[in-house]
Design a protein around this motif. Structure first.
Motif, PDB file in Angstrom:
ATOM      1  N   GLY A   1       1.144  -0.948  -0.001  1.00 16.98           N
ATOM      2  CA  GLY A   1      -0.007   0.028   0.083  1.00 16.98           C
ATOM      3  C   GLY A   1       0.877   1.218  -0.200  1.00 16.98           C
ATOM      4  N   VAL A   2       1.720   1.257   0.997  1.00 13.84           N
ATOM      5  CA  VAL A   2       3.061   2.770   0.708  1.00 13.84           C
ATOM      6  C   VAL A   2       3.299   2.633  -0.503  1.00 13.84           C
ATOM      7  CG1 VAL A   2       4.775   3.937   2.078  1.00 13.84           C
ATOM      8  CG2 VAL A   2       3.523   2.090   3.365  1.00 13.84           C
ATOM      9  N   VAL A   3       3.712   1.544  -1.313  1.00 18.79           N
ATOM     10  CA  VAL A   3       4.488   2.008  -3.087  1.00 18.79           C
ATOM     11  C   VAL A   3       3.314   1.994  -3.601  1.00 18.79           C
ATOM     12  CG1 VAL A   3       6.025   0.392  -4.032  1.00 18.79           C
ATOM     13  CG2 VAL A   3       6.233  -0.460  -2.231  1.00 18.79           C
ATOM     14  N   LEU A   4       2.255   1.550  -3.417  1.00 20.23           N
ATOM     15  CA  LEU A   4       1.395   1.795  -4.221  1.00 20.23           C
ATOM     16  C   LEU A   4       1.331   3.475  -4.354  1.00 20.23           C
ATOM     17  CD1 LEU A   4      -0.819   0.790  -6.217  1.00 20.23           C
ATOM     18  CD2 LEU A   4      -2.373   0.813  -4.407  1.00 20.23           C
ATOM     19  N   VAL A   5       0.934   4.354  -3.142  1.00 21.01           N
ATOM     20  CA  VAL A   5       0.289   5.205  -3.268  1.00 21.01           C
ATOM     21  C   VAL A   5       2.347   6.289  -3.522  1.00 21.01           C
ATOM     22  CG1 VAL A   5       0.269   6.927  -0.961  1.00 21.01           C
ATOM     23  CG2 VAL A   5      -0.915   5.244  -0.796  1.00 21.01           C
ATOM     24  N   LEU A   6       2.706   5.501  -3.241  1.00 27.39           N
ATOM     25  CA  LEU A   6       4.664   6.460  -3.785  1.00 27.39           C
ATOM     26  C   LEU A   6       4.055   6.553  -5.187  1.00 27.39           C
ATOM     27  CD1 LEU A   6       6.704   5.177  -1.340  1.00 27.39           C
ATOM     28  CD2 LEU A   6       6.546   7.696  -0.740  1.00 27.39           C
ATOM     29  N   SER A   7       4.045   4.664  -5.620  1.00 25.67           N
ATOM     30  CA  SER A   7       4.157   4.908  -6.961  1.00 25.67           C
ATOM     31  C   SER A   7       2.623   6.151  -7.763  1.00 25.67           C
ATOM     32  CB  SER A   7       3.667   3.860  -7.955  1.00 25.67           C
ATOM     33  OG  SER A   7       4.373   2.329  -7.123  1.00 25.67           O
ATOM     34  N   ALA A   8       1.798   6.072  -7.101  1.00 29.58           N
ATOM     35  CA  ALA A   8       0.757   7.182  -8.510  1.00 29.58           C
ATOM     36  C   ALA A   8       0.655   8.117  -7.677  1.00 29.58           C
ATOM     37  CB  ALA A   8      -0.682   6.271  -7.290  1.00 29.58           C
ATOM     38  N   THR A   9       1.653   8.835  -6.767  1.00 30.22           N
ATOM     39  CA  THR A   9       1.882  10.103  -6.699  1.00 30.22           C
ATOM     40  C   THR A   9       3.624  10.603  -7.051  1.00 30.22           C
ATOM     41  OG1 THR A   9       2.410   9.426  -4.521  1.00 30.22           O
ATOM     42  CG2 THR A   9       0.210  10.092  -4.787  1.00 30.22           C
ATOM     43  N   LEU A  10       4.324   9.858  -7.424  1.00 28.34           N
ATOM     44  CA  LEU A  10       5.566  10.317  -7.113  1.00 28.34           C
ATOM     45  C   LEU A  10       6.073   9.583  -8.878  1.00 28.34           C
ATOM     46  CD1 LEU A  10       8.015   9.099  -4.609  1.00 28.34           C
ATOM     47  CD2 LEU A  10       6.845  10.921  -4.936  1.00 28.34           C
ATOM     48  N   THR A  11       6.840  10.497  -9.617  1.00 30.52           N
ATOM     49  CA  THR A  11       7.383  10.567 -10.908  1.00 30.52           C
ATOM     50  C   THR A  11       8.248   8.939 -10.656  1.00 30.52           C
ATOM     51  OG1 THR A  11       8.966  11.881 -10.811  1.00 30.52           O
ATOM     52  CG2 THR A  11       7.325  12.999 -11.549  1.00 30.52           C
ATOM     53  N   GLU A  12       8.343   8.346 -12.198  1.00 30.35           N
ATOM     54  CA  GLU A  12       9.355   7.225 -11.934  1.00 30.35           C
ATOM     55  C   GLU A  12      11.129   8.007 -11.430  1.00 30.35           C
ATOM     56  OE1 GLU A  12       9.222   4.170 -13.087  1.00 30.35           O
ATOM     57  OE2 GLU A  12       7.125   4.030 -13.514  1.00 30.35           O
ATOM     58  N   ALA A  13      11.177   9.029 -11.642  1.00 29.05           N
ATOM     59  CA  ALA A  13      12.923   9.702 -11.033  1.00 29.05           C
ATOM     60  C   ALA A  13      12.045   9.724  -9.655  1.00 29.05           C
ATOM     61  CB  ALA A  13      13.027  11.216 -12.458  1.00 29.05           C
ATOM     62  N   GLN A  14      11.517  10.372  -9.374  1.00 25.44           N
ATOM     63  CA  GLN A  14      11.392  10.684  -7.739  1.00 25.44           C
ATOM     64  C   GLN A  14      11.126   9.317  -6.765  1.00 25.44           C
ATOM     65  OE1 GLN A  14       7.639  13.368  -7.816  1.00 25.44           O
ATOM     66  NE2 GLN A  14       9.090  14.917  -7.857  1.00 25.44           N
ATOM     67  N   PHE A  15      11.045   8.395  -7.893  1.00 27.66           N
ATOM     68  CA  PHE A  15      10.436   6.968  -7.267  1.00 27.66           C
ATOM     69  C   PHE A  15      12.057   6.262  -7.003  1.00 27.66           C
ATOM     70  CE2 PHE A  15       9.722   1.825  -6.238  1.00 27.66           C
ATOM     71  CZ  PHE A  15       8.921   2.340  -5.735  1.00 27.66           C
ATOM     72  N   ALA A  16      12.312   6.060  -7.986  1.00 34.42           N
ATOM     73  CA  ALA A  16      13.485   5.441  -7.918  1.00 34.42           C
ATOM     74  C   ALA A  16      15.050   6.034  -7.321  1.00 34.42           C
ATOM     75  CB  ALA A  16      14.771   5.481  -9.723  1.00 34.42           C
ATOM     76  N   ALA A  17      14.640   7.751  -7.191  1.00 32.62           N
ATOM     77  CA  ALA A  17      16.067   8.785  -6.851  1.00 32.62           C
ATOM     78  C   ALA A  17      15.570   8.216  -5.008  1.00 32.62           C
ATOM     79  CB  ALA A  17      16.001  10.407  -7.058  1.00 32.62           C
ATOM     80  N   TRP A  18      14.584   8.530  -4.670  1.00 33.02           N
ATOM     81  CA  TRP A  18      13.820   8.536  -3.113  1.00 33.02           C
ATOM     82  C   TRP A  18      13.064   8.269  -2.559  1.00 33.02           C
ATOM     83  CZ3 TRP A  18      10.037  10.744  -1.244  1.00 33.02           C
ATOM     84  CH2 TRP A  18       9.217  11.957  -1.732  1.00 33.02           C
ATOM     85  N   GLY A  19      11.974   8.026  -3.534  1.00 34.06           N
ATOM     86  CA  GLY A  19      11.044   7.338  -3.220  1.00 34.06           C
ATOM     87  C   GLY A  19      11.164   5.855  -2.296  1.00 34.06           C
ATOM     88  N   TRP A  20      11.630   5.282  -3.772  1.00 36.01           N
ATOM     89  CA  TRP A  20      11.587   3.926  -2.869  1.00 36.01           C
ATOM     90  C   TRP A  20      12.397   3.327  -1.111  1.00 36.01           C
ATOM     91  CZ3 TRP A  20      15.976   1.044  -1.109  1.00 36.01           C
ATOM     92  CH2 TRP A  20      17.158   1.539  -1.894  1.00 36.01           C
ATOM     93  N   ARG A  21      12.421   4.484  -0.144  1.00 36.28           N
ATOM     94  CA  ARG A  21      13.762   3.978   1.084  1.00 36.28           C
ATOM     95  C   ARG A  21      12.054   4.129   1.640  1.00 36.28           C
ATOM     96  NH1 ARG A  21      18.694   4.604   0.748  1.00 36.28           N
ATOM     97  NH2 ARG A  21      19.515   5.723  -1.944  1.00 36.28           N
ATOM     98  N   VAL A  22      11.565   5.077   0.966  1.00 34.28           N
ATOM     99  CA  VAL A  22      10.213   5.861   2.087  1.00 34.28           C
ATOM    100  C   VAL A  22       9.999   4.829   2.826  1.00 34.28           C
ATOM    101  CG1 VAL A  22       8.461   6.528   2.521  1.00 34.28           C
ATOM    102  CG2 VAL A  22      10.150   7.491   1.367  1.00 34.28           C
ATOM    103  N   PRO A  23       9.743   3.402   2.139  1.00 34.32           N
ATOM    104  CA  PRO A  23       8.821   2.354   3.157  1.00 34.32           C
ATOM    105  C   PRO A  23       9.604   1.375   3.899  1.00 34.32           C
ATOM    106  CG  PRO A  23       8.393   1.845   0.521  1.00 34.32           C
ATOM    107  CD  PRO A  23       9.663   3.056   0.895  1.00 34.32           C
ATOM    108  N   PHE A  24      11.024   1.772   3.506  1.00 30.61           N
ATOM    109  CA  PHE A  24      11.808   0.658   4.737  1.00 30.61           C
ATOM    110  C   PHE A  24      12.720   2.097   6.322  1.00 30.61           C
ATOM    111  CE2 PHE A  24      13.099  -0.577   0.644  1.00 30.61           C
ATOM    112  CZ  PHE A  24      13.247  -2.107   0.681  1.00 30.61           C
ATOM    113  N   TRP A  25      11.958   2.953   5.890  1.00 27.21           N
ATOM    114  CA  TRP A  25      12.111   4.556   7.046  1.00 27.21           C
ATOM    115  C   TRP A  25      10.977   3.915   8.058  1.00 27.21           C
ATOM    116  CZ3 TRP A  25      13.241   8.571   3.149  1.00 27.21           C
ATOM    117  CH2 TRP A  25      14.799   8.649   1.986  1.00 27.21           C
ATOM    118  N   ALA A  26       9.640   3.672   7.021  1.00 27.96           N
ATOM    119  CA  ALA A  26       8.665   3.607   7.902  1.00 27.96           C
ATOM    120  C   ALA A  26       9.118   2.383   8.733  1.00 27.96           C
ATOM    121  CB  ALA A  26       7.498   3.516   7.203  1.00 27.96           C
ATOM    122  N   ALA A  27       9.895   1.640   8.949  1.00 26.88           N
ATOM    123  CA  ALA A  27       9.837   0.367   9.483  1.00 26.88           C
ATOM    124  C   ALA A  27      10.533   0.543  10.599  1.00 26.88           C
ATOM    125  CB  ALA A  27      10.490  -0.686   8.555  1.00 26.88           C
TER     126      ALA A  27
END
Length: 423
Positions: A160-186
């Motif tokens: 769900g976190v990845v889905l929200v990020l995928s829907a709200t960020l561009t591909e470049a933003q997701f690859a740059a930092w967006g993929w890290r957010v779910p790990f920080w939420a841990a």
């Protein structure tokens, strides 16, 4: 029991969130970020290889934490495993990529994934045993199923976190930092889990044991080796199904079929939600009809459904893909809904934490670690429909069916009794 079951469910949800968020990231972004010198296919295989390391570490974690659980109690295991998994997951989110530190990046990724698996290997045994050993015998399957709902909740949270990020960020933003957010939420989730578990009582069955095993693993290997192998072989199909649906299919559909990441995550999440909701139902059926019959039915259903599942996946259409995933996960939950009661009942109390956890996590190596890698390689040499993947999963289902057929029924056996079969 409601309070204990809720705390166990929350804890397993948090730990499996940590484990699953890595699998989603491996399917989507870790290959290019940590293995950029590889081809796209080789990068995906390398990312799945680091994913598989977590499964290799899980039996080692079950040995380490199982020793603690059988010698010192089930409760300390829950705290230590949660701390280890949470810390290593947050560290993955802070890890520099290959572009920043070169070959050290994939090496550190491998180490952190290993630590994730080590922690999760201890989590399942502690959470399930603490619940099962408190539960009344006639409802043990039902109460023990709540920790088994945790993986579904963790998966939905992670995706769900990845889905929200995928829907709200561009591909470049997701690859740059967006993929890290779910790990920080841990990190936030780990603190919540520690708070929930801080006041749980120790298992009454553990407190009743007068003579604790000095080296639990040695006793398990000496007296219960056949039981461990059969339970691991039986559980292999469940892991294979789950990670074929949630990890391999995500990479396959987005890379080979051109299905959007958002559509795939939504289809998979929908099937996992239904699976999680039906887990207690399967457990109640296990209380009524027995553990072994449901495991046999689940394996048989899986063997019949794997080829239709890959055919439905190959359409690339949301509804057929969802139905394919749903059918596979219904077969999965028929087995895994009763496993939390079945495995503890198979082992005598003095080695129960080690034996049940080793069998459970060894099944993850056989079915979960290899499936994304093997399926990716098989699909590469297939046409539009990856029949080879379906055949591979069908064979695993038949092997698991044979293993469960050789195991005894345990429903009438009290948890305080020494396991009478397969000595």
């Amino acid at each position: 029991m409601p309070r204990l079951a809720a705390a166990s469910l929350a804890g397993t949800a948090i730990e499996f969130y940590d484990f699953f968020v890595y699998g989603t990231a491996a399917a989507l972004v870790l290959g290019p970020l940590f293995f950029p010198t590889f081809s796209p296919l080789a990068g995906t295989l390398a990312a799945f290889a680091t994913f598989g390391v977590g499964f290799v570490a899980r039996p080692l974690g079950s040995v380490l934490f199982g020793h603690v659980g059988d010698r010192r109690g089930r409760r300390p295991v829950l705290v230590a495993s949660l701390l280890l998994t949470g810390a290593s997951t947050v560290a993955v989110g802070c890890l520099p990529t290959y572009a920043s530190i070169g070959a050290a990046a994939p090496l550190l990724l491998l180490v952190l994934r290993f630590l994730q698996g080590l922690g999760l290997g201890g989590e399942w045994g502690g959470a399930v045993l603490l619940t099962a050993e408190h539960a009344p015998a006639e409802r043990r399957g039902l109460w023990s199923s709540f920790p088994q709902v945790g993986p579904a909740v963790g998966f939905v949270l992670a995706n769900g976190v990845v889905l929200v990020l995928s829907a709200t960020l561009t591909e470049a933003q997701f690859a740059a930092w967006g993929w890290r957010v779910p790990f920080w939420a841990a990190g936030v989730l780990a603190v919540l889990g520690l708070w929930l578990r801080s006041s749980l009582p120790e298992s009454p069955r553990f407190l009743e044991i007068g003579d604790h095993a000095r080296v639990p693993l040695a006793e398990v290997v000496r007296d219960h080796w056949r039981l461990v192998l059969l339970t691991a072989g039986g559980l292999a199909v469940g892991y294979a199904i789950f990670y074929a649906v949630t990890t391999w299919s995500l990479a396959y559909a987005t890379e080979r079929l051109g299905v959007s990441r958002t559509v795939m995550l939504a289809c998979i999440m929908g099937a996992v939600v239904v699976k999680g909701a039906l887990t207690p139902v399967a457990a109640m059926l296990g209380d009524r009809f027995g553990r072994r019959p449901l495991c046999l039915v689940g394996c048989a259903a899986a063997a019949l459904w794997m080829l239709p599942m890959v055919a439905l996946l190959s359409t690339g259409a949301p509804l057929p893909m969802f139905l394919g995933f749903l059918g596979a996960l219904l077969a999965f939950v028929t087995m895994f809904g009763v496993i939390a009661a079945y495995l503890p009942e198979l082992y005598e109390p003095r080695v129960r934490c080690t034996g049940a956890a080793v069998g459970y996590n060894l099944g993850g190596v056989l079915g979960g670690a290899l499936t994304p890698i093997v399926a990716t390689a098989l699909a590469e040499h297939s046409g539009r429909v990856p029949w080879g993947v379906g055949a591979y999963l069908t064979v695993i289902a038949l092997v698991s069916l044979g293993c469960f057929a050789l195991l005894p029924e345990t429903r009438p056996v009290r948890l305080t009794a020494v396991q009478p079969v397969l000595e």
